[in-house]
Design a protein around this motif. Sequence first.
Motif, mmCIF file in Angstrom:
data_model
loop_
_atom_site.group_PDB
_atom_site.id
_atom_site.type_symbol
_atom_site.label_atom_id
_atom_site.label_comp_id
_atom_site.label_asym_id
_atom_site.label_seq_id
_atom_site.Cartn_x
_atom_site.Cartn_y
_atom_site.Cartn_z
ATOM 1 N N GLU A 205 82.433 29.694 58.816
ATOM 2 C CA GLU A 205 83.616 30.126 59.567
ATOM 3 C C GLU A 205 83.205 31.096 60.666
ATOM 4 N N ARG A 208 81.266 29.262 63.598
ATOM 5 C CA ARG A 208 82.146 28.548 64.518
ATOM 6 C C ARG A 208 82.898 29.520 65.421
ATOM 7 N N SER A 209 83.312 30.665 64.864
ATOM 8 C CA SER A 209 84.014 31.648 65.689
ATOM 9 C C SER A 209 83.083 32.226 66.753
ATOM 10 N N ARG A 227 86.247 21.829 56.135
ATOM 11 C CA ARG A 227 87.150 22.290 57.214
ATOM 12 C C ARG A 227 86.488 23.322 58.115
ATOM 13 N N HIS A 228 85.273 23.756 57.754
ATOM 14 C CA HIS A 228 84.542 24.689 58.600
ATOM 15 C C HIS A 228 83.356 24.008 59.286
ATOM 16 N N SER A 229 83.354 22.679 59.288
ATOM 17 C CA SER A 229 82.267 21.905 59.890
ATOM 18 C C SER A 229 82.809 21.051 61.027
#
Length: 286
Positions: A205, A208-209, A227-229
């Motif tokens: 997470e 990505r941020s 969901r974090h990929s």
Amino acid sequence: MNDTPGARLQALFEGHRLTPTQRRIAHWMVRRAADVPFLSSVELAELAGVSQPSVTRFAVALGFDGYPALRRYLREVAPAEPAPAGPGGAPAGDAPANEYQQAVHAEIENLRHLAGLLADPAPAERAGRLLAASRPLPVLGLRAAAAQARGFAYFAAKVHPDVRLLDEGGSMLTDRIDTAVRAGATALLCFALPRHPREVVDALEYARSAGLTVVTVADSAFAPVARHSDLLLPAAVGTALAFDTACGPMLLGRVLLEAMCDGLPDAQARLEEFDARAAARGLFVE
């Protein structure tokens, strides 16, 4: 997307918010995609290690009236009735004699499933381009996945100019991600295997941020890291022994290495240079 039973099941599950138990059911359905249309809810529950009511609730979560309706739908899209299977996924008549052989046969089935997914090479090729273009390339893997990350990083360093292994958690992990971003990293490769550490989810997470494109090798398309990929490539682990076996994720990692080499024009020259140096140093026993 290839039109295999597993791919059609994954398409069915996409877009649904599944609980951990439901993700486990989905994972096993994909692994046994050809058999699932012919399994009862009790058989599927035993296969996934969940309760029969959980299977019913899973079918309802997908929008069906119950498991019978889901099974009817799956039979409509199934190519043909599968051949009977013996214990551990082995063909009938070739059943393994003991638990060790069953574990090997289960891994063989995992690799067959992986081969089916790779019938569409586009995701692996896209991953290879992303990894090749990232300078540096951070490679993340904690706990059970640390060995996969180290193996990838070891070989990748022979062809990629700057590979940075992230195999230890703690407060320094985000600092090392920040350092990679400041140095010019554009992508991060993650190996994520059960049991999934919360640190890995948090790290992805954060990555990505920070602007990194996350490529993940995970045990399932429904793993908590999904969901974090930005790009997730699944490869099932074996669960027949006391500790999971990870032949599929290891092989998929080597596939990504090959795809990355295709995106590095000087990869072959770097390998030849390494071989020449190793020979001059007498590094390996002939």
